[in-house]
Design a protein around this motif. Structure first.
Motif, PDB file in Angstrom:
ATOM      1  N   ARG A   3      -8.274   1.297  -7.395  1.00 17.89           N
ATOM      2  CA  ARG A   3      -9.108   1.865  -8.450  1.00 17.89           C
ATOM      3  C   ARG A   3      -9.461   0.794  -9.470  1.00 17.89           C
ATOM      4  O   ARG A   3      -8.695  -0.141  -9.701  1.00 17.89           O
ATOM      5  CB  ARG A   3      -8.381   3.016  -9.168  1.00 17.89           C
ATOM      6  N   ALA A   4     -10.581   0.955 -10.141  1.00 19.46           N
ATOM      7  CA  ALA A   4     -11.031   0.002 -11.146  1.00 19.46           C
ATOM      8  C   ALA A   4     -10.116  -0.005 -12.367  1.00 19.46           C
ATOM      9  O   ALA A   4     -10.007  -1.024 -13.050  1.00 19.46           O
ATOM     10  CB  ALA A   4     -12.463   0.331 -11.582  1.00 19.46           C
ATOM     11  N   GLU A   5      -9.413   1.091 -12.627  1.00 23.97           N
ATOM     12  CA  GLU A   5      -8.594   1.222 -13.832  1.00 23.97           C
ATOM     13  C   GLU A   5      -7.289   0.447 -13.786  1.00 23.97           C
ATOM     14  O   GLU A   5      -6.631   0.285 -14.808  1.00 23.97           O
ATOM     15  CB  GLU A   5      -8.271   2.703 -14.098  1.00 23.97           C
ATOM     16  N   VAL A   6      -6.845   0.023 -12.615  1.00 24.82           N
ATOM     17  CA  VAL A   6      -5.573  -0.701 -12.524  1.00 24.82           C
ATOM     18  C   VAL A   6      -5.846  -2.191 -12.448  1.00 24.82           C
ATOM     19  O   VAL A   6      -6.931  -2.618 -12.041  1.00 24.82           O
ATOM     20  CB  VAL A   6      -4.719  -0.216 -11.330  1.00 24.82           C
ATOM     21  N   PRO A   7      -4.882  -3.026 -12.867  1.00 24.76           N
ATOM     22  CA  PRO A   7      -5.137  -4.471 -12.917  1.00 24.76           C
ATOM     23  C   PRO A   7      -5.327  -5.090 -11.533  1.00 24.76           C
ATOM     24  O   PRO A   7      -4.639  -4.724 -10.574  1.00 24.76           O
ATOM     25  CB  PRO A   7      -3.890  -5.041 -13.599  1.00 24.76           C
TER      26      PRO A   7
ATOM     27  N   LEU B 267      -3.980   0.579  -2.915  1.00 27.32           N
ATOM     28  CA  LEU B 267      -3.007  -0.098  -3.772  1.00 27.32           C
ATOM     29  C   LEU B 267      -2.959   0.654  -5.101  1.00 27.32           C
ATOM     30  O   LEU B 267      -3.730   0.377  -6.013  1.00 27.32           O
ATOM     31  CB  LEU B 267      -3.413  -1.558  -3.984  1.00 27.32           C
ATOM     32  N   LYS B 268      -2.068   1.625  -5.217  1.00 28.25           N
ATOM     33  CA  LYS B 268      -1.999   2.481  -6.399  1.00 28.25           C
ATOM     34  C   LYS B 268      -1.744   1.693  -7.681  1.00 28.25           C
ATOM     35  O   LYS B 268      -2.291   2.009  -8.724  1.00 28.25           O
ATOM     36  CB  LYS B 268      -0.889   3.526  -6.235  1.00 28.25           C
ATOM     37  N   ALA B 269      -0.892   0.671  -7.617  1.00 22.92           N
ATOM     38  CA  ALA B 269      -0.525  -0.090  -8.819  1.00 22.92           C
ATOM     39  C   ALA B 269      -1.492  -1.232  -9.097  1.00 22.92           C
ATOM     40  O   ALA B 269      -1.403  -1.886 -10.127  1.00 22.92           O
ATOM     41  CB  ALA B 269       0.892  -0.633  -8.678  1.00 22.92           C
ATOM     42  N   GLY B 270      -2.401  -1.513  -8.177  1.00 22.22           N
ATOM     43  CA  GLY B 270      -3.325  -2.633  -8.344  1.00 22.22           C
ATOM     44  C   GLY B 270      -2.783  -3.892  -7.689  1.00 22.22           C
ATOM     45  O   GLY B 270      -1.946  -3.837  -6.795  1.00 22.22           O
TER      46      GLY B 270
ATOM     47  N   PRO C  64       0.829  -1.208   0.000  1.00 18.15           N
ATOM     48  CA  PRO C  64       0.000   0.000   0.000  1.00 18.15           C
ATOM     49  C   PRO C  64       0.863   1.256   0.000  1.00 18.15           C
ATOM     50  O   PRO C  64       1.946   1.268   0.575  1.00 18.15           O
ATOM     51  CB  PRO C  64      -0.802  -0.119   1.290  1.00 18.15           C
ATOM     52  N   GLN C  65       0.356   2.301  -0.662  1.00 16.85           N
ATOM     53  CA  GLN C  65       1.086   3.557  -0.715  1.00 16.85           C
ATOM     54  C   GLN C  65       0.387   4.690   0.031  1.00 16.85           C
ATOM     55  O   GLN C  65       1.027   5.640   0.429  1.00 16.85           O
ATOM     56  CB  GLN C  65       1.283   3.997  -2.176  1.00 16.85           C
ATOM     57  N   GLU C  66      -0.918   4.621   0.171  1.00 13.69           N
ATOM     58  CA  GLU C  66      -1.671   5.663   0.858  1.00 13.69           C
ATOM     59  C   GLU C  66      -2.666   5.021   1.805  1.00 13.69           C
ATOM     60  O   GLU C  66      -2.888   3.812   1.745  1.00 13.69           O
ATOM     61  CB  GLU C  66      -2.395   6.558  -0.156  1.00 13.69           C
ATOM     62  N   ILE C  67      -3.271   5.843   2.657  1.00  8.25           N
ATOM     63  CA  ILE C  67      -4.195   5.307   3.654  1.00  8.25           C
ATOM     64  C   ILE C  67      -5.449   6.181   3.728  1.00  8.25           C
ATOM     65  O   ILE C  67      -5.390   7.387   3.535  1.00  8.25           O
ATOM     66  CB  ILE C  67      -3.516   5.229   5.039  1.00  8.25           C
ATOM     67  N   ALA C  68      -6.565   5.522   3.974  1.00 10.01           N
ATOM     68  CA  ALA C  68      -7.827   6.213   4.241  1.00 10.01           C
ATOM     69  C   ALA C  68      -8.439   5.586   5.481  1.00 10.01           C
ATOM     70  O   ALA C  68      -8.273   4.392   5.727  1.00 10.01           O
ATOM     71  CB  ALA C  68      -8.787   6.079   3.061  1.00 10.01           C
TER      72      ALA C  68
ATOM     73  N   LEU D 234      -1.194  -8.614 -10.819  1.00  6.85           N
ATOM     74  CA  LEU D 234       0.053  -8.132 -11.415  1.00  6.85           C
ATOM     75  C   LEU D 234       0.920  -9.278 -11.888  1.00  6.85           C
ATOM     76  O   LEU D 234       2.023  -9.056 -12.369  1.00  6.85           O
ATOM     77  CB  LEU D 234       0.815  -7.269 -10.391  1.00  6.85           C
ATOM     78  N   LYS D 235       0.423 -10.496 -11.739  1.00  4.18           N
ATOM     79  CA  LYS D 235       1.177 -11.675 -12.195  1.00  4.18           C
ATOM     80  C   LYS D 235       1.006 -11.818 -13.700  1.00  4.18           C
ATOM     81  O   LYS D 235      -0.084 -11.662 -14.224  1.00  4.18           O
ATOM     82  CB  LYS D 235       0.706 -12.930 -11.478  1.00  4.18           C
TER      83      LYS D 235
END
Length: 129
Positions: free
Chosen positions: A120-124, A73-76, A5-9, A127-128
């Motif tokens: 986000r829905a836009e990222v996979p 999870l910024k990268a998915g 994770p890169q950010e938190i809410a 990642l495998k």
């Protein structure tokens, strides 16, 4: 590679979203923005360095079931991460499922504290290769 994770809410379930909006905006002075995608609407208060407070109205508001710390999870890769956590014996409360703007999953830490991942829905979702 397991994503980190890169950010938190911090997500709150509240009984009255308009009352909550007024408190955090007028009493605490936070910039609160209405969002669409949940009924009647939901709120975001952006803090510093990518931190946010998020509010959803819920009929099931009880002390102790909110707030939940949500890692972004910024990268998915949410599917990979939840699979890896389950393989390590972590209790998965809610498997990967649709959430406003993307996907989320809830799990417990060793002391039973609820945590979540969101992407986000836009990222996979994986990642495998």
């Amino acid at each position: 590679m397991i994503p980190k994770p890169q950010e938190i809410a911090v997500v709150f379930n509240v009984a009255d979203i308009e009352r909550t909006e007024g408190f955090y905006r007028d009493t605490l002075g936070l910039d609160v923005t209405r969002q669409e995608g949940a009924e009647p609407f939901w709120l975001i208060a952006d803090l510093t360095a990518g931190s946010q407070l998020i509010f959803f109205q819920s009929d099931d508001v009880r002390p102790g079931n909110t707030p939940i710390v949500v890692f972004d999870l910024k990268a998915g890769g949410i599917d990979d991460l939840i699979t890896a956590l389950a393989e390590q014996g972590v209790t998965i409360v809610t498997p990967v499922s649709e959430a406003p703007g993307g996907w989320s999953a809830d799990f417990l830490d060793p002391d039973g504290n609820a945590l979540a991942f969101w992407q986000r829905a836009e990222v996979p979702r994986s990642l495998k290769g």
